[in-house]
Design a protein around this motif. Structure first.
Motif, PDB file in Angstrom:
ATOM      1  N   GLY A 288       9.457   4.834  -8.047  1.00 37.34           N
ATOM      2  CA  GLY A 288       8.311   5.570  -7.103  1.00 37.34           C
ATOM      3  C   GLY A 288       7.385   5.125  -6.837  1.00 37.34           C
ATOM      4  N   ALA A 289       7.057   3.761  -7.282  1.00 36.07           N
ATOM      5  CA  ALA A 289       5.672   2.816  -6.922  1.00 36.07           C
ATOM      6  C   ALA A 289       5.704   2.470  -5.444  1.00 36.07           C
ATOM      7  CB  ALA A 289       5.683   1.696  -7.812  1.00 36.07           C
ATOM      8  N   ARG A 290       4.502   2.553  -4.981  1.00 38.11           N
ATOM      9  CA  ARG A 290       4.248   2.030  -3.544  1.00 38.11           C
ATOM     10  C   ARG A 290       3.797   0.621  -3.641  1.00 38.11           C
ATOM     11  NH1 ARG A 290       0.060   6.824  -2.658  1.00 38.11           N
ATOM     12  NH2 ARG A 290      -0.080   5.974  -4.833  1.00 38.11           N
TER      13      ARG A 290
ATOM     14  N   HIS B 125      18.119   0.090   3.243  1.00 40.65           N
ATOM     15  CA  HIS B 125      17.464   0.560   2.030  1.00 40.65           C
ATOM     16  C   HIS B 125      16.375   1.498   2.563  1.00 40.65           C
ATOM     17  CE1 HIS B 125      15.847   1.616  -1.869  1.00 40.65           C
ATOM     18  NE2 HIS B 125      16.585   0.711  -2.572  1.00 40.65           N
ATOM     19  N   PRO B 126      16.495   2.882   2.204  1.00 41.22           N
ATOM     20  CA  PRO B 126      15.419   3.769   2.696  1.00 41.22           C
ATOM     21  C   PRO B 126      13.728   3.720   2.207  1.00 41.22           C
ATOM     22  CG  PRO B 126      16.740   4.917   0.999  1.00 41.22           C
ATOM     23  CD  PRO B 126      17.379   3.447   1.469  1.00 41.22           C
ATOM     24  N   ALA B 127      13.836   2.814   1.459  1.00 42.17           N
ATOM     25  CA  ALA B 127      12.370   2.759   0.662  1.00 42.17           C
ATOM     26  C   ALA B 127      11.875   1.370   1.328  1.00 42.17           C
ATOM     27  CB  ALA B 127      12.573   2.489  -0.864  1.00 42.17           C
ATOM     28  N   TRP B 128      12.372   0.651   2.093  1.00 42.27           N
ATOM     29  CA  TRP B 128      12.017  -0.766   2.779  1.00 42.27           C
ATOM     30  C   TRP B 128      11.689  -0.775   4.284  1.00 42.27           C
ATOM     31  CZ3 TRP B 128      14.978  -5.726   3.944  1.00 42.27           C
ATOM     32  CH2 TRP B 128      14.247  -6.780   3.671  1.00 42.27           C
ATOM     33  N   ASP B 129      10.505  -1.430   4.125  1.00 41.52           N
ATOM     34  CA  ASP B 129       9.676  -1.416   5.617  1.00 41.52           C
ATOM     35  C   ASP B 129       9.378  -2.768   5.735  1.00 41.52           C
ATOM     36  OD1 ASP B 129       8.499  -1.396   7.839  1.00 41.52           O
ATOM     37  OD2 ASP B 129       6.679   0.073   7.129  1.00 41.52           O
ATOM     38  N   VAL B 130       9.946  -3.503   6.629  1.00 42.11           N
ATOM     39  CA  VAL B 130       9.782  -4.990   6.950  1.00 42.11           C
ATOM     40  C   VAL B 130       8.976  -5.033   8.296  1.00 42.11           C
ATOM     41  CG1 VAL B 130      10.629  -7.202   7.158  1.00 42.11           C
ATOM     42  CG2 VAL B 130      12.002  -5.810   5.829  1.00 42.11           C
ATOM     43  N   ARG B 131       7.693  -5.756   7.994  1.00 41.78           N
ATOM     44  CA  ARG B 131       6.897  -6.028   9.167  1.00 41.78           C
ATOM     45  C   ARG B 131       6.674  -7.721   9.362  1.00 41.78           C
ATOM     46  NH1 ARG B 131       3.071  -0.791   9.949  1.00 41.78           N
ATOM     47  NH2 ARG B 131       4.499   0.533   9.005  1.00 41.78           N
ATOM     48  N   VAL B 132       6.591  -8.032  10.599  1.00 42.49           N
ATOM     49  CA  VAL B 132       6.224  -9.688  10.829  1.00 42.49           C
ATOM     50  C   VAL B 132       4.975  -9.631  11.420  1.00 42.49           C
ATOM     51  CG1 VAL B 132       6.761 -11.438  12.428  1.00 42.49           C
ATOM     52  CG2 VAL B 132       8.606  -9.976  11.725  1.00 42.49           C
ATOM     53  N   GLY B 133       4.226 -10.578  10.691  1.00 46.83           N
ATOM     54  CA  GLY B 133       2.769 -10.656  11.062  1.00 46.83           C
ATOM     55  C   GLY B 133       1.852 -11.239   9.768  1.00 46.83           C
ATOM     56  N   ASP B 134       0.509 -11.322   9.985  1.00 41.90           N
ATOM     57  CA  ASP B 134      -0.356 -11.748   8.955  1.00 41.90           C
ATOM     58  C   ASP B 134      -0.679 -10.406   8.196  1.00 41.90           C
ATOM     59  OD1 ASP B 134      -0.214 -14.470   9.634  1.00 41.90           O
ATOM     60  OD2 ASP B 134      -1.993 -14.245  10.930  1.00 41.90           O
ATOM     61  N   LEU B 135      -0.677 -10.662   6.928  1.00 44.95           N
ATOM     62  CA  LEU B 135      -1.062  -9.580   5.799  1.00 44.95           C
ATOM     63  C   LEU B 135      -2.512  -9.058   6.222  1.00 44.95           C
ATOM     64  CD1 LEU B 135      -0.429  -7.972   3.348  1.00 44.95           C
ATOM     65  CD2 LEU B 135      -1.510  -9.622   1.989  1.00 44.95           C
ATOM     66  N   ALA B 136      -3.080  -9.662   6.630  1.00 41.95           N
ATOM     67  CA  ALA B 136      -4.648  -9.402   7.081  1.00 41.95           C
ATOM     68  C   ALA B 136      -4.632  -8.322   8.334  1.00 41.95           C
ATOM     69  CB  ALA B 136      -5.672 -10.320   7.314  1.00 41.95           C
TER      70      ALA B 136
ATOM     71  N   SER C 251      14.874  -7.297  -5.988  1.00 38.10           N
ATOM     72  CA  SER C 251      14.384  -6.851  -7.254  1.00 38.10           C
ATOM     73  C   SER C 251      13.413  -5.838  -7.175  1.00 38.10           C
ATOM     74  CB  SER C 251      13.880  -8.276  -8.229  1.00 38.10           C
ATOM     75  OG  SER C 251      14.785  -9.084  -8.417  1.00 38.10           O
ATOM     76  N   LEU C 252      12.429  -6.037  -6.337  1.00 35.08           N
ATOM     77  CA  LEU C 252      11.425  -4.951  -6.136  1.00 35.08           C
ATOM     78  C   LEU C 252      12.222  -3.437  -5.808  1.00 35.08           C
ATOM     79  CD1 LEU C 252       8.385  -6.919  -4.540  1.00 35.08           C
ATOM     80  CD2 LEU C 252       8.798  -6.283  -6.870  1.00 35.08           C
ATOM     81  N   LEU C 253      13.182  -3.617  -4.978  1.00 34.72           N
ATOM     82  CA  LEU C 253      13.666  -2.254  -4.503  1.00 34.72           C
ATOM     83  C   LEU C 253      14.263  -1.709  -5.410  1.00 34.72           C
ATOM     84  CD1 LEU C 253      14.859  -3.335  -0.726  1.00 34.72           C
ATOM     85  CD2 LEU C 253      13.180  -1.704  -1.382  1.00 34.72           C
ATOM     86  N   SER C 254      15.186  -2.573  -6.323  1.00 38.16           N
ATOM     87  CA  SER C 254      15.841  -1.935  -7.298  1.00 38.16           C
ATOM     88  C   SER C 254      15.157  -1.132  -8.384  1.00 38.16           C
ATOM     89  CB  SER C 254      16.798  -3.142  -8.139  1.00 38.16           C
ATOM     90  OG  SER C 254      17.577  -3.663  -7.325  1.00 38.16           O
ATOM     91  N   ALA C 255      13.791  -1.831  -8.637  1.00 39.62           N
ATOM     92  CA  ALA C 255      12.706  -1.130  -9.531  1.00 39.62           C
ATOM     93  C   ALA C 255      12.104   0.092  -9.169  1.00 39.62           C
ATOM     94  CB  ALA C 255      11.555  -2.313  -9.808  1.00 39.62           C
ATOM     95  N   ILE C 256      11.929   0.031  -7.696  1.00 42.80           N
ATOM     96  CA  ILE C 256      11.098   1.234  -7.210  1.00 42.80           C
ATOM     97  C   ILE C 256      12.128   2.441  -6.832  1.00 42.80           C
ATOM     98  CG2 ILE C 256       9.242  -0.094  -6.262  1.00 42.80           C
ATOM     99  CD1 ILE C 256      10.215   0.416  -3.629  1.00 42.80           C
TER     100      ILE C 256
ATOM    101  N   GLY D 221      10.535   5.436  -3.993  1.00 45.02           N
ATOM    102  CA  GLY D 221       9.335   4.513  -4.002  1.00 45.02           C
ATOM    103  C   GLY D 221       9.279   4.031  -2.537  1.00 45.02           C
ATOM    104  N   ARG D 222       8.068   2.939  -2.109  1.00 35.95           N
ATOM    105  CA  ARG D 222       8.168   2.443  -0.874  1.00 35.95           C
ATOM    106  C   ARG D 222       7.738   0.805  -1.056  1.00 35.95           C
ATOM    107  NH1 ARG D 222       3.438   3.142   3.697  1.00 35.95           N
ATOM    108  NH2 ARG D 222       4.413   1.733   5.339  1.00 35.95           N
ATOM    109  N   LEU D 223       8.292   0.069  -0.496  1.00 39.48           N
ATOM    110  CA  LEU D 223       8.116  -1.296  -0.352  1.00 39.48           C
ATOM    111  C   LEU D 223       7.856  -1.789   1.073  1.00 39.48           C
ATOM    112  CD1 LEU D 223       7.788  -4.210  -1.615  1.00 39.48           C
ATOM    113  CD2 LEU D 223      10.493  -4.180  -1.364  1.00 39.48           C
ATOM    114  N   LEU D 224       6.456  -2.347   1.335  1.00 37.66           N
ATOM    115  CA  LEU D 224       6.279  -2.843   2.291  1.00 37.66           C
ATOM    116  C   LEU D 224       6.171  -4.389   2.264  1.00 37.66           C
ATOM    117  CD1 LEU D 224       5.031  -2.687   5.453  1.00 37.66           C
ATOM    118  CD2 LEU D 224       2.807  -2.677   4.353  1.00 37.66           C
TER     119      LEU D 224
END
Length: 398
Positions: A119-121, A171-182, A135-140, A144-147
């Motif tokens: 359930g972690a964000r 995976h329903p908890a995964w959101d992938v985006r292209v770009g700089d983190l900032a 590994s992160l998706l398996s844990a949350i 949860g939500r993984l960006l």
């Protein structure tokens, strides 16, 4: 004892990576890992018309489809092959990759030491080939939500393909985006709502400001860097922000063992350095970290940012020692050039005076032995009896 979940239908069977994909007989369309008697691994994708061929024999995939996991198949040549579904660690090391993957030993450390819980964000910067994302998706879990933010679009596509192949779909908890983190993070999450953040990039210190804004108080920030210079730079910049706790860094190494009869010993090869891990936690807004006593003292850090030997933990060498070392080097050069341990005109040992010509007689040739306290032995007259003078302990005798 039963729980309500035991009485309810097995809804998890429809979830990506759920029990349905890891239980039951082997099916067409899923990945199988074959192990021969020498321990060699072969990963194949079962198909109804597939055919496997190797030095250990061949067989049609239909001979495995419908069989339980853990089946030992005997080929026509008499060789045996063990068929198992690959674990996540197996899949990560055999899947196609664009960027270098985070090894399972490091992914496990990130999940455990980063406290990635169901359930972690979580925010991940630097997707690579998707190894850590799995590994992160398996844990949350599903709630949860993984960006995941990746600068290169081609790497992001490879990661999405690998992750969807492992989980059997999106995976329903995964959101992938292209770009700089900032640029991506401020518009993707609300300030102070991210529980955990993992930075797997070349210069993670460049994103400390946006990380501090996004993390909840007490949130964990994990950085994965490859070199000691990156490790030092990140740790110092974390301290400079005064928004995080004192960073902790480590690396993990895995050494397998050879197990056969009484021959129980470490293997000759091991997975050594792959990267450094650094963890730190977000302080509550308006608070600064307690001042810690460190060596060197705070005044040893220059204001202009230039590094000194003390900053990197080098021991300061005194001028006296430098002079002594220089003398030793010069003396060594003399010995190497002359091939002699003693200097010309000086005694090799003892406390006697240097050899000088006698004032009462002719000079002794250089190879005439000396006696007594170091004075040369004068030639005896022809009519005088020859006397034997005992040699001094530190002077060569006749």
């Amino acid at each position: 004892m039963t729980s309500p979940a035991d009485d309810a239908p097995d809804a998890a069977t429809d979830l990506p990576g759920g029990p349905a994909r890891r239980r039951g007989p082997l099916r067409a369309g899923e990945r199988v890992q074959l192990t021969d008697t020498k321990g060699r691994l072969h990963t194949i994708l079962l198909t109804t018309d597939g055919y496997f061929q190797s030095q250990r024999g061949s067989f049609r995939h239909t001979e495995l489809i419908g069989k339980p996991e853990g089946t030992v198949l005997t080929t026509a040549t008499g060789h045996q092959l063990l068929a198992l579904r690959p674990l996540l660690s197996d899949y990560v090391l055999s899947m196609p990759r664009g960027a270098a993957v985070v090894y399972p030993k490091d992914a496990g450390q990130i999940v455990q030491m980063g406290d990635i819980y169901p359930g972690a964000r979580v925010v991940e910067a630097g997707v690579g080939s998707g190894a850590l994302s799995m590994s992160l998706l398996s844990a949350i879990g599903e709630r949860g939500r993984l960006l995941s933010v990746e600068r290169r679009e081609d790497f992001a596509e490879i990661a999405v393909g690998n992750v969807e192949s492992w989980f059997g779909g999106t995976h329903p908890a995964w959101d992938v985006r292209v770009g700089d983190l900032a640029d991506v993070l401020p518009g993707a999450v609300e300030p102070g709502t991210v529980d955990r953040m993992v930075l797997d990039m070349l210069a993670p210190w460049e994103n400390l400001e946006v990380a501090a804004d996004a993390l909840v108080p007490g949130g964990v920030l994990v950085a994965y860097v490859a070199t000691a210079t990156q490790l030092s730079r990140f740790a110092e910049d974390v301290r400079a922000t005064e928004c995080f706790t004192e960073p902790h860094a480590w690396e993990s190494m895995v050494r397998t063992w050879h197990l056969e009869g009484l021959s129980v010993r470490p293997d000759h090869r091991m997975i050594a350095h792959t990267g450094f891990l650094v963890t730190t936690r977000r302080l509550a807004p308006g608070n600064t970290p307690p001042q810690r006593t460190r060596r060197p003292a705070k005044g040893a850090y220059p204001a202009d940012g230039d590094w000194s030997p003390e900053d990197v933990g080098e021991r300061v060498i005194s001028d006296k020692k430098v002079r002594r070392v220089r003398r030793d080097i010069a003396r060594r050069a003399e010995i190497e050039e002359s091939g002699m341990a003693s200097r010309p005109g000086s005694r090799p040992s003892g406390t006697g005076a240097p050899v000088t010509p006698s004032s009462s007689g002719p000079s002794a040739p250089p190879d005439v032995p000396t006696g007594g306290a170091g004075a040369p032995v004068a030639p005896s007259p022809a009519n005088a009896p020859t006397a034997v003078t005992p040699a001094s302990p530190d002077v060569a005798g006749p």
